[in-house]
Scaffold this motif. Structure first.
Motif, PDB file in Angstrom:
ATOM      1  N   UNK A   1      38.162  43.208  45.230  1.00  0.00           N
ATOM      2  CA  UNK A   1      37.092  42.725  46.091  1.00  0.00           C
ATOM      3  C   UNK A   1      37.161  41.210  46.140  1.00  0.00           C
ATOM      4  N   UNK A   2      37.333  40.661  47.351  1.00  0.00           N
ATOM      5  CA  UNK A   2      37.541  39.220  47.497  1.00  0.00           C
ATOM      6  C   UNK A   2      36.347  38.557  48.181  1.00  0.00           C
ATOM      7  N   UNK A   3      36.154  37.289  47.896  1.00  0.00           N
ATOM      8  CA  UNK A   3      35.061  36.530  48.524  1.00  0.00           C
ATOM      9  C   UNK A   3      35.562  35.168  48.979  1.00  0.00           C
ATOM     10  N   UNK A   4      34.788  34.550  49.882  1.00  0.00           N
ATOM     11  CA  UNK A   4      35.103  33.207  50.363  1.00  0.00           C
ATOM     12  C   UNK A   4      35.621  33.227  51.786  1.00  0.00           C
ATOM     13  N   UNK A   5      35.698  32.064  52.404  1.00  0.00           N
ATOM     14  CA  UNK A   5      36.211  31.907  53.766  1.00  0.00           C
ATOM     15  C   UNK A   5      35.507  32.896  54.714  1.00  0.00           C
TER      16      UNK A   5
END
Ligand code: IMP
Ligand code: MG
Length: 180
Positions: A153-157
């Protein structure tokens, strides 16, 4: 309290994102430049990508945003898709490019594609910054993919966890304790 404290690892740096978005923009301009394309950014996740991408597409084009909700505050799909903001322009006969942050189960985009097809655009092209092919449930693929993404699970941008971290300028993975 800084956001950076919550990040365990940087997966894609600002420089990597910028370079790849530039390539995508130039490729799309080359492929669709003479077709007066109409870009549709899917809120909220695509707002950063959309802004950067369109500045790399050096052609006359139209654009708008739609808002679709398919996730709660968790990290996996609820399966239900709801249009919460529709287009304010007609796309009949237009070459539509859907700009999405991440293609995961594919439930959101396959619903959206069918939803837009009814309005008879000349074509629908899908551009996603990230693709997680291992998690696909719906039969859908993107025409332009920025990066293949590991099953994390990725976050940012633009991408959030519980509506936070969208303003992180790079892509990161959160420390496990943030989810608990
Ligand atoms: P899908 O319908 O499962 O393909 O879900 C796509 C949507 O889920 C994306 O537009 C994101 O809003 C959200 N999503 C999926 N994976 C991630 C992730 O790793 N980080 C943040 N949001 C995600
Ligand atoms: Mg989201």
């Amino acid at each position: 309290m800084t956001m950076q404290n919550d990040i365990q690892e940087v997966l894609f740096s600002q420089e990597q994102l910028q370079a790849r978005v530039k390539e995508l923009g130039q490729q799309i301009a080359q492929d669709l430049g003479d077709k007066d394309p109409f870009f549709i950014g899917i809120l909220k996740g695509s707002f950063v990508f959309m802004a950067d991408l369109l500045r790399e597409v050096d052609v006359l084009c139209g654009m708008d945003f739609m808002s679709v909700s398919s996730y709660g505050d968790g990290t996996s799909s609820s399966g239900a898709v709801k249009i919460t903001k529709d287009l304010s322009q007609d796309i009949h006969g237009r070459h539509v490019v859907i700009v999405e942050d991440i293609l995961d189960s594919g439930v959101t985009l396959s619903y959206l594609k069918k939803y837009l097809q009814v309005r008879q655009p000349a074509s629908i092209t899908i551009c996603t910054l990230f693709d997680k092919p291992s998690r696909r449930k719906a039969d859908i693929h993107a025409d332009y993919v920025g990066f293949l993404c590991p099953d994390a699970f990725i976050v940012g941008y633009g991408l959030d966890y519980a509506e936070k971290y969208r303003n992180l300028p790079y892509i990161g993975v959160l420390k496990p304790e943030i989810y608990s």
